[in-house]
Structures are given as C-alpha cells and as structure tokens.
Design an enzyme around this catalytic site. Structure first.
Site, PDB file in Angstrom:
ATOM      1  N   GLY A   1       0.780  -1.236   0.000  1.00  0.00           N
ATOM      2  CA  GLY A   1       0.000   0.000   0.000  1.00  0.00           C
ATOM      3  C   GLY A   1       0.808   1.282   0.000  1.00  0.00           C
ATOM      4  N   SER A   2       2.051   1.228  -0.501  1.00  0.00           N
ATOM      5  CA  SER A   2       2.823   2.485  -0.524  1.00  0.00           C
ATOM      6  C   SER A   2       2.210   3.482  -1.511  1.00  0.00           C
ATOM      7  CB  SER A   2       4.297   2.232  -0.836  1.00  0.00           C
ATOM      8  OG  SER A   2       4.462   1.764  -2.149  1.00  0.00           O
ATOM      9  N   ASN A   3       1.667   2.985  -2.598  1.00  0.00           N
ATOM     10  CA  ASN A   3       1.014   3.899  -3.556  1.00  0.00           C
ATOM     11  C   ASN A   3      -0.327   4.397  -3.017  1.00  0.00           C
ATOM     12  OD1 ASN A   3       2.699   4.134  -6.116  1.00  0.00           O
ATOM     13  ND2 ASN A   3       2.778   1.937  -5.655  1.00  0.00           N
TER      14      ASN A   3
ATOM     15  N   MET B   1      -3.861  -6.831  -7.083  1.00  0.00           N
ATOM     16  CA  MET B   1      -3.345  -7.991  -7.797  1.00  0.00           C
ATOM     17  C   MET B   1      -4.419  -9.008  -8.141  1.00  0.00           C
ATOM     18  SD  MET B   1      -0.451  -6.672  -7.788  1.00  0.00           S
ATOM     19  CE  MET B   1       0.835  -7.749  -8.353  1.00  0.00           C
ATOM     20  N   ARG B   2      -5.388  -8.606  -8.938  1.00  0.00           N
ATOM     21  CA  ARG B   2      -6.425  -9.540  -9.416  1.00  0.00           C
ATOM     22  C   ARG B   2      -6.686  -9.278 -10.888  1.00  0.00           C
ATOM     23  NH1 ARG B   2      -7.226 -13.826  -7.107  1.00  0.00           N
ATOM     24  NH2 ARG B   2      -9.335 -14.036  -7.917  1.00  0.00           N
TER      25      ARG B   2
ATOM     26  N   ASN C   1      -4.716   1.846 -13.906  1.00  0.00           N
ATOM     27  CA  ASN C   1      -3.814   0.944 -13.201  1.00  0.00           C
ATOM     28  C   ASN C   1      -2.379   1.457 -13.299  1.00  0.00           C
ATOM     29  OD1 ASN C   1      -2.938  -1.532 -11.925  1.00  0.00           O
ATOM     30  ND2 ASN C   1      -2.245  -2.240 -13.934  1.00  0.00           N
TER      31      ASN C   1
ATOM     32  N   HIS D   1       1.546   0.330 -13.466  1.00  0.00           N
ATOM     33  CA  HIS D   1       2.327  -0.860 -13.810  1.00  0.00           C
ATOM     34  C   HIS D   1       3.824  -0.502 -13.835  1.00  0.00           C
ATOM     35  CE1 HIS D   1       2.961  -4.859 -15.369  1.00  0.00           C
ATOM     36  NE2 HIS D   1       3.835  -4.321 -16.224  1.00  0.00           N
TER      37      HIS D   1
HETATM   38  C1  GRF Z   1       3.639  -1.350  -7.583  1.00  0.00           C
HETATM   39  O1  GRF Z   1       4.951  -1.605  -7.985  1.00  0.00           O
HETATM   40  C2  GRF Z   1       2.707  -1.326  -8.773  1.00  0.00           C
HETATM   41  O2  GRF Z   1       3.317  -0.887  -9.938  1.00  0.00           O
HETATM   42  C3  GRF Z   1       2.314  -2.766  -8.916  1.00  0.00           C
HETATM   43  O3  GRF Z   1       2.206  -3.240  -7.602  1.00  0.00           O
HETATM   44  C4  GRF Z   1       3.090  -2.498  -6.749  1.00  0.00           C
HETATM   45  C5  GRF Z   1       2.278  -2.050  -5.563  1.00  0.00           C
HETATM   46  O4  GRF Z   1       3.074  -1.554  -4.522  1.00  0.00           O
HETATM   47  N1  GRF Z   1       1.108  -2.890  -9.694  1.00  0.00           N
HETATM   48  P1  GRF Z   1       2.401  -0.905  -3.238  1.00  0.00           P
HETATM   49  O5  GRF Z   1       1.482  -1.942  -2.620  1.00  0.00           O
HETATM   50  O6  GRF Z   1       1.641   0.317  -3.664  1.00  0.00           O
HETATM   51  O7  GRF Z   1       3.533  -0.560  -2.315  1.00  0.00           O
END
Ligand code: GRF
Length: 196
Positions: free
Chosen positions: A14-16, A95-96, A110, A112
C-alpha cells in the site's frame, strides 16, 4: 468547488495507496476537490490496511477467496465502487485479473512497473531489470479486458546503469510511481472538469 470522488483498490504493502491519500484526499486543485470515497482491499491481512486507517478511512475488505468465481467477486467490487459514488477507480497494486463485467461498469486506471507494452504481468520489475534494454520505467494506463493492455495515459522513464543493483532499480521504480500516480489522477480529474 466540484468534488470528485475516487476509489482506491489495493492488495499489499500500500505504498502507492498512502501517496494517493497524502497527495489527493481532501485536497483542492485548480478545478476540483478530490475525495477518496473508499479504499478496497482483497486481502484481509494486507499491510496497506493500516495505512488507509491512518487517514481515517476504514478499508472495505472484499476477500476474493470467499467467492466461488471471478464474476461474483467482480460484481461485489462493482457494487461497492458504485455505491461509494466514485467516478474514477485507481488500482494501486491491486493484484487480481478483472473480468469484462468490471471493465464494462467501472472506469479504472492501473499502475504498472514497466514501460508498457514491454513486460506485462506480475514479474515486470524482474524482467525489466534483467533485460538488455537500457531504458526502464513505469506506466499508468486505463484498465481494459486485456491484462496491462489498456490505453496508456502517462509514463516515466530512467536509464538503467551498469552499476545499479536490483534493490536500487526497484527503489527507483517505486519512487517514480509515488509521484506519477497522484499526478495522473489530478490531471485526469481536472481535465474532465474542463471538458464539461
Ligand atoms: C507497484 O509496484 C505497482 O506498480 C504494482 O504493484 C506495486 C504495488 O506496490 N502494480 P504498493 O502496494 O503500492 O507498495
């Protein structure tokens, strides 16, 4: 000021998700105020759950293992997103695989970790690091029925140097992701407002 609502879907660290909450939630931009209407997670033990709570948003857990098939899971997702009033859904490490039912009902983007169309799929960082191609990067794209195949909205790149370790490479990817994803959401929502 127009309020634009988004939904954020995540599965892991969940860093993003955290960067989106820090940079967008209840923030006012030129043409709109953005509100995170809901966060949704498919894994009950994901680290990101606490990150969402830190912003006062209790994540909605929709555990995919409790559904008999992909369609019924996606129907539950779609209903939750629609009920939240979100006009844009952001997949931040969700991740689905998503079915056409989802893509037909929800406008989603999304993140990527490669320069699409190169290195689709879940091993993008490893494959891009191992590849002889010297330019690496990240993409934000619309979600379509094709895995990592929807129209590209924004990309950031960097040069992979000989001395770069895998850890440094991965760190660079994540650092770019943390700024590009919030920026892209702002650009999309402001533009939508202008179009009206
Ligand atoms: C990221 O690298 C994103 O590009 C990929 O999954 C990762 C998620 O990282 N789809 P986080 O959970 O947001 O830290």
């Amino acid at each position: 000021m127009v309020i634009k609502k988004i939904a954020i879907l995540f599965s892991g660290t969940g860093s993003n998700l955290e960067k989106l909450l820090q940079n967008l939630h209840h923030q006012t931009f030129e043409h709109c105020t953005i509100e995170v209407a809901c966060t949704i997670c498919n894994r009950p033990l994901a680290e990101g759950i606490e990150k969402s709570r830190a912003f006062g948003i209790e994540p909605i857990i929709i555990d995919h293992t409790t559904f008999t098939d992909r369609d019924s899971f996606d129907k539950a997702l779609v209903k939750t997103i629609q009920d939240s009033g979100a006009e844009l859904t952001v997949l931040a490490g969700f991740m689905r695989f998503l079915t056409p039912y989802f893509t037909h009902h929800i406008q989603a983007i999304n993140l990527h970790p490669s320069l699409l169309p190169l290195f689709k799929g879940s091993d993008a960082i490893k494959e891009s690091f191992a590849s002889p191609i010297k330019i690496a990067g990240i993409s934000v794209h619309y979600v379509s029925e094709e895995l990592d195949g929807g129209a590209i909205i924004a990309q950031r790149s960097f040069t992979k140097t000989e001395s770069m370790s895998y850890e440094e490479f991965e760190e660079k990817i994540h650092a770019l992701e943390h700024t590009l994803l919030p920026e892209t959401v702002i650009n999309l929502l402001n533009r939508r407002n202008n179009d009206r």
